[in-house]
Structures are given as structure tokens and as C-alpha cells.
Scaffold this motif. Structure first.
Motif, PDB file in Angstrom:
ATOM      1  N   VAL A 141      -1.066  -1.535  -4.228  1.00 52.58           N
ATOM      2  CA  VAL A 141      -2.243  -0.318  -3.995  1.00 52.58           C
ATOM      3  C   VAL A 141      -1.755   0.994  -4.025  1.00 52.58           C
ATOM      4  O   VAL A 141      -1.260   1.326  -2.714  1.00 52.58           O
ATOM      5  N   THR A 142      -2.095   1.825  -4.662  1.00 52.34           N
ATOM      6  CA  THR A 142      -1.771   3.553  -4.922  1.00 52.34           C
ATOM      7  C   THR A 142      -3.470   3.942  -4.310  1.00 52.34           C
ATOM      8  O   THR A 142      -4.108   4.025  -5.034  1.00 52.34           O
ATOM      9  N   VAL A 143      -3.790   4.759  -2.729  1.00 50.63           N
ATOM     10  CA  VAL A 143      -4.173   5.439  -2.589  1.00 50.63           C
ATOM     11  C   VAL A 143      -4.038   6.497  -2.436  1.00 50.63           C
ATOM     12  O   VAL A 143      -2.962   7.161  -2.069  1.00 50.63           O
ATOM     13  N   ILE A 172       1.023  -1.439  -0.052  1.00 44.36           N
ATOM     14  CA  ILE A 172       0.298  -0.402  -0.037  1.00 44.36           C
ATOM     15  C   ILE A 172       0.568   1.204   0.106  1.00 44.36           C
ATOM     16  O   ILE A 172       1.724   1.523   0.819  1.00 44.36           O
ATOM     17  N   MET A 200      -7.370   0.268   4.394  1.00 44.36           N
ATOM     18  CA  MET A 200      -6.297  -0.607   3.738  1.00 44.36           C
ATOM     19  C   MET A 200      -6.427  -1.409   3.819  1.00 44.36           C
ATOM     20  O   MET A 200      -6.484  -2.957   4.268  1.00 44.36           O
ATOM     21  N   SER A 201      -5.453  -1.249   4.823  1.00 47.29           N
ATOM     22  CA  SER A 201      -4.845  -2.305   6.143  1.00 47.29           C
ATOM     23  C   SER A 201      -6.218  -2.937   7.134  1.00 47.29           C
ATOM     24  O   SER A 201      -5.775  -3.949   7.841  1.00 47.29           O
ATOM     25  N   GLY A 256       0.606   5.149   0.321  1.00 44.54           N
ATOM     26  CA  GLY A 256      -0.250   6.674   0.030  1.00 44.54           C
ATOM     27  C   GLY A 256       0.344   7.278   0.402  1.00 44.54           C
ATOM     28  O   GLY A 256       1.101   8.208   0.293  1.00 44.54           O
ATOM     29  N   SER A 297      -5.053   4.678   3.431  1.00 43.10           N
ATOM     30  CA  SER A 297      -4.162   3.294   4.146  1.00 43.10           C
ATOM     31  C   SER A 297      -4.544   2.833   4.934  1.00 43.10           C
ATOM     32  O   SER A 297      -4.031   1.527   5.284  1.00 43.10           O
ATOM     33  N   HIS A 326       0.968  -7.398   4.050  1.00 39.43           N
ATOM     34  CA  HIS A 326       0.402  -6.696   3.839  1.00 39.43           C
ATOM     35  C   HIS A 326       1.574  -5.734   4.168  1.00 39.43           C
ATOM     36  O   HIS A 326       2.217  -5.685   5.625  1.00 39.43           O
ATOM     37  N   VAL A 339       2.994  -1.399   4.205  1.00 36.75           N
ATOM     38  CA  VAL A 339       1.848   0.238   3.927  1.00 36.75           C
ATOM     39  C   VAL A 339       3.824   1.075   3.516  1.00 36.75           C
ATOM     40  O   VAL A 339       4.750   1.062   4.726  1.00 36.75           O
ATOM     41  N   VAL A 345     -12.031   4.139  -2.028  1.00 38.42           N
ATOM     42  CA  VAL A 345     -11.366   2.904  -1.401  1.00 38.42           C
ATOM     43  C   VAL A 345     -12.190   1.897  -0.838  1.00 38.42           C
ATOM     44  O   VAL A 345     -12.690   0.882  -0.889  1.00 38.42           O
TER      45      VAL A 345
END
Length: 606
Positions: free
Chosen positions: A163-165, A106, A121-122, A108, A118, A132, A134, A223
Motif C-alpha cells: 500500500v502506497t500512502v 506500506i 495504517m500501522s 509512505g 503510514s 506488516h 513499512v 487512509v
């Protein structure tokens, strides 16, 4: 889709309310137009207070839409996530990675929306026991957006799917380089973009070929929609036959936090998500539900009573942002990701301390920026304001830009130079699309880079480009600035008496909420009151008592007004003359009970 709102186009009477044609703010007071028959129908059907009926009708609510507006339902508002371009590809790849036990990376952003996204997602991946990693960039050393070394770092931790947020939509070169290295990138973003970078999936309602209409979503909102779609894909694959399916609704307070702090328009789906997120938190005084870190920061800020959107925007949000501005966004991410009481308490105190340091740095930059702004014409110039200086802290320039915009009523860009290179942050006025103007400046080669939203944007440029950029903004946006100023009025929802300044009145008005961008909080006028017992607080605020002609009194306050026209007016009026006041009614949390307080925002001669 679910994006229209009855308050998009407020209508006001053309006559000056209370004959105020030029108040202290320089604005004409106007009352929102109310269809008396429609308001009376709501009163008769629903038994609600006539003032609430007026507020709702003035914002386009009818008797038929009363319940859907005052009790917004996610079931009714949430569209199929597949309406977003690339959503099915993104959700299926995430579902496959989750089912296969892959490590997911991830990446962010360092502001509230990126940090919250972030954490969201986490929390989802943690609930599914998915490994995962971050990465949140350092504002000062890495800057905004994805970078290849950070991707490499995530890959070293086992993540090939990243995954970019809240970033990535305009990072074409970095995403292409990542693809060459074998990384699979899913972009979850909401920033303006003209071209579509090469990535596995780019879910962004702002991409040119997206037809969802969900442009009011923050990254946190995108998200959330992605998690809904991913959950569905996992359910379809039978992943939850022998394990518990995560309840996505438990994280709606984080989604609401991202939407409010990124100043997204509160209408349609966005309004419903915020309403449900606030409902989840319930009351800051008596309940202990929702995200522990969010609640801890709210407590640090002294938040009391029922959770409201302004608690996010003015209490929690600034403390989260302090991490990315003065320290590192990782602190805020860890706070919002943790359920351990000791960890939450420690991190909340660290963010509180960072917020104090941020305020000191901000005050120094603001003072210097005000000097430059006044030398450039102050409020007398109808053109964007650009101020720049060597050594200004890049972490506070966005906040300073917002304060200058309010003070001088001009779109403002504040630029911090380090040698020849400058980074700037801008805030705009309604109707003045700063993000689009900056994008066009980049295309024309006037500045090195930049982009953003209509109301907020960022830039990167050299010292040599500064004069041309300033001239370009003046030429491009001055007409829109003039129009924005001319068309804006101070809109009021009616006249109230001093006796209405109570907590009960606030609770009644709150039924029309939540309030924020595109969902204006009701404002009222007090007619011909006198000011008593005026006190200056902390050298910048004014507290006083308002008294009507029958001797009834109520508390009032206005913030940051010393040295400003409103503060000067109130101090001069403390001699007992009658004045009109305009503002909002808030609960008086310090006195408690049914006490209310009038928050003065404008004033005029009686």
C-alpha cells in the motif's frame, strides 16, 4: 458530497474599514459583511455573544445551521467510503489479506502527511495483529515517490501486497514494473493526476474519473476512509465475531494532524475530521489522551491549553517534518506508532534536536535566497519568483519557499542544485494554481518532472532548463499573480476594545473554529491605540503594551517583524502617536488565568 461550506465565498464591505486604504502590508482593510437580522436571530435563539453571531453569519452560518456548524458530527458528515473510485476493490483486498494473515507492505512519503498516514495504517494493522513492514524513503538518496528497490525490500520481508500512502498517483512506470514482478499495489493518495497508472486499486479523489467530490482530503483522510471501508468488509465477513473490532475514532488526532499540516481546506468532511481530532486530544495541560508521540512533541513546543489546529501547524508539524528534512522520516513514524513512554520520550527529544538543526540550516538558505529575491525585484514584480543555488539543503527548500512567498507576496519556487540536477519546492498565492502550471510545464517538456497542489508543488529540472522554466512561469502566471494581489484585502471581523483581549474572548471565538485553510481565524482592529514599553525579543520579534484613550492596557506581540515594514512601523510609533492595529486575539499562556494577548498582523496610521 459533504464538501460544501458556508465560508467558501466570504463577502466583505467595499468601503475601507477605519478608512484604511493602504496599511503597512499594502492592503485595504475591509470588514466582512454581516446580515444584522440573521445575526440577531442567532443571538436570540442560541443566547450566544453578538460578536460570535457576527463571525458566524459573515461566514454563511444561519440560525438553522448553527448547531451543525458549531458542533460538527462525523456521523452526519462522513459519506459512504464507496463513493471513492476503486475503494471497494482496495478495501476488499486489504480485508482478504488481513483475514488470511498476509504480510502487508506500506510505502509512505517523508513529510507529515505521509508519515502520519503510514503510522495510521500501522496502528490499524497492529491492532489486528497483522504482520506488516513499512518503508519511508530517504529524501536525499531516494527522493519522492515509490521506487522498485524499496518494493523489493518490502517483498523480501514477505509483503506481496503493498500500500502506497501519500504517493504513487503519478508513478506509472514504477507501478507497471511492480506489476510485472508480481506485486499487488494499492495506492492511497490525494495528489493531482491526469492519467491512471496500472495498479490493483488507486484510491485518490483527485483521479480524473473519481466523482466523490472529496478533493479536500489529505492522504491521511483517504487512509481513514479506506480503514472505514476495510473495517466494514471485515465485519461483513464475520472477522470480528471472536476478536475486538478496532475503534477507528481513537486515531482521529492523527487524521486531523495530516489534514492541517498538508494545508487542506477546512470545510465539509475535512473540517469535521479536524474538529473531532482536536476534541479527542482535549487539553494539553490537563489531559493525557490521544497519540502519545503527538502529545510529546506538542509539549516540547510549549503547547498549552485546549488543542487547536495551530498547535498542529506550528508546533507538532515542523518537528515531524524535521525528521524527513534533516534526518530520516522513520524517526517520526516510530514516534507516532509507539505507545511505550520511554520510546516516545527518547524519540521526541531526538526530533526536537533535529528541529533545531533544521532551523539553523533553514536560516542560512533563507538569507541567501532573500539576497537573490531582492536582486530579482522583491515585492515590486508581479511574477513568480524563482531562486536557485548549488548545495542548498533540499530538506528546507519548501519552508524557505513559504517564507519568501510571504515576504515578497509572490508565488515562489526554491531550487537546490546538485551538479546539473535540481530539485525545487514551490508555494503559491490564492488564485494562482502552481501545481497545474508545473504539470503543464512537464507535458510541454520545459522541465523534467513535477506536480502538486494549487498552493504547493515540486519540480525537478536541469540547469539548462532553468531559464526557460522561469520565463514560462512569468508568461503563464503573472496575470493571475496581479489579480490575486489586487483582489486581496485584509479582512476584519470588526472593531474591539482593549478590554476584550482576554482568554474568555478567545474561548468564545473558538466556537467558530477550527481555523485554517478556507476557515479564516477571526481578525479584529484596535482603533487609535498608543504603543508602550516596546521590546525587541531574540532580535526578530516585538512585544509591547497597547493603551486606549481611557488608559486601559493589554499585551501585544508580533513575530518575525524586525527588518520588515511592520517592525519598522511599530518601532517608529513607539513615540506615543496613535495607530490602528489589526490582528488576532490569543490566550496569554505565560501569564495564565484570563490573560489574553493581541497578535499584531498589520497596522496603519490613525
Amino acid at each position: 458530497m459533504q464538501n460544501t461550506s458556508p465560508i467558501d465565498n466570504p463577502v466583505q464591505d467595499t468601503d475601507a474599514f477605519l478608512n484604511v486604504t493602504s496599511s503597512v502590508s499594502g492592503k485595504k482593510w475591509q470588514r466582512r459583511k454581516v446580515d444584522a437580522r440573521a445575526a440577531e436571530t442567532i443571538v436570540q435563539r442560541e443566547g450566544c455573544h453578538p460578536i460570535l453571531a457576527d463571525i458566524l453569519v459573515s461566514r454563511g452560518v444561519t440560525a438553522d445551521s448553527f448547531h451543525s456548524f458549531t458542533q460538527p458530527s462525523l456521523r452526519d458528515a462522513l459519506p459512504d467510503p464507496s463513493v471513492l473510485k476503486d475503494m471497494d476493490v482496495a478495501a476488499q483486498r486489504l480485508a482478504d489479506a488481513i483475514a488470511g494473515g498476509e504480510t502487508i507492505g506500506i510505502f509512505g512519503d517523508y513529510d507529515v502527511d505521509g508519515t502520519v498516514s503510514s503510522a495510521l495504517m500501522s496502528r490499524y494493522l497492529t491492532a489486528l495483529d497483522v504482520p506488516h513492514a513499512v518503508h519511508l524513503p530517504d529524501r536525499m538518496t531516494e527522493g519522492y515517490g515509490p521506487n522498485l528497490p524499496a518494493f523489493d525490500g518490502l517483498a523480501e520481508k514477505g509483503a506481496k501486497l503493498i500500500v502506497t500512502v501519500d504517493c504513487g498517483a503519478t508513478a506509472g512506470a514504477v507501478l507497471s514494473a511492480a506489476k510485472v514482478k508480481g506485486y499487488e499495489i494499492v495506492v492511497l493518495d490525494h495528489h493531482l493526476m491526469e492519467t491512471v497508472p496500472d495498479a490493483l486499486a488507486i484510491v485518490n479523489p483527485q483521479r480524473p474519473d473519481d466523482l466523490s467530490g472529496l478533493t479536500e482530503l489529505s492522504a491521511g483522510g483517504v487512509v481513514f476512509m479506506t480503514l472505514v471501508a476495510t473495517n466494514r468488509a471485515l465485519r461483513k465477513a464475520g472477522h470480528f465475531k471472536d476478536r475486538k473490532e478496532p475503534n477507528l475514532l481513537q486515531w482521529l488526532d492523527l487524521v486531523a494532524l495530516s489534514l492541517v499540516c498538508d494545508v487542506m481546506p477546512l470545510k465539509g468532511l475535512t473540517r469535521t475530521l479536524v474538529a473531532q481530532g482536536l476534541k479527542l486530544l482535549q487539553d494539553f495541560d490537563t489531559c493525557q489522551v490521544g497519540n502519545p508521540g503527538l502529545r510529546a512533541l506538542a509539549a516540547m513546543a510549549g503547547a498549552k491549553g485546549r488543542a487547536q489546529a495551530h498547535h498542529f501547524g506550528f508546533a507538532v508539524g515542523p518537528r515531524i517534518n524535521a525528521a524527513g528534512r534533516i534526518g530520516h522520516a522513520r524517526l517520526a513514524y516510530e514516534l507516532l506508532s509507539s505507545d511505550d513512554p520511554a520510546t516516545v520520550e527518547t524519540l521526541a527529544h531526538r526530533l526536537q534536536s533535529l528541529n533545531g538543526a533544521r532551523q539553523d540550516v533553514e536560516a542560512a538558505v533563507l538569507d541567501a535566497a532573500i539576497e537573490q529575491a531582492e536582486a530579482r525585484g522583491g515585492r515590486d514584480v508581479a511574477a513568480p519568483l524563482v531562486v536557485a543555488e548549488e548545495g542548498w539543503h533540499a530538506g528546507v527548500i519548501g519552508i524557505v519557499a513559504g517564507r519568501l512567498k510571504e515576504r515578497f507576496d509572490r508565488p515562489t519556487i526554491v531550487i537546490a542544485f546538485e551538479g546539473d540536477e535540481g530539485k525545487g519546492s514551490g508555494r503559491s498565492l490564492p488564485g494562482v494554481d502552481l501545481g497545474e502550471a508545473i504539470q503543464q510545464a512537464v507535458k510541454a517538456g520545459i522541465i523534467a518532472g513535477g506536480g502538486g497542489h494549487p498552493m504547493a508543488a515540486g519540480v525537478s529540472l536541469t540547469r539548462a532548463q532553468l531559464p526557460g522554466f522561469e520565463a514560462y512561469l512569468a508568461e503563464t502566471l503573472s496575470a493571475a499573480v496581479g489579480t490575486s494581489r489586487a483582489e486581496r484585502a485584509f479582512l476584519l471581523d470588526g472593531l474591539i476594545g482593549v478590554g476584550s483581549i482576554t482568554r474568555d474572548f478567545c474561548d468564545m471565538v473558538e466556537l467558530a473554529g477550527p481555523f485554517g485553510n478556507a476557515a479564516p481565524e477571526p481578525r479584529f482592529a484596535l482603533e487609535g491605540v498608543r504603543l508602550r514599553h516596546l521590546k525587541v525579543l531574540k532580535d526578530k520579534h516585538i512585544a509591547l503594551t497597547v493603551e486606549d484613550g481611557m488608559g486601559r492596557t493589554a499585551r501585544a506581540i508580533t513575530f518575525g517583524c524586525i527588518g520588515q515594514p511592520l517592525g519598522d512601523f511599530l518601532q517608529a510609533a513607539a513615540d506615543g502617536r496613535q495607530v490602528h492595529l489589526a490582528g488576532r486575539i490569543k490566550p496569554d499562556d505565560w501569564r495564565g488565568g484570563n490573560a489574553g494577548q493581541f497578535h499584531i498582523e498589520d497596522a496603519a496610521i490613525f
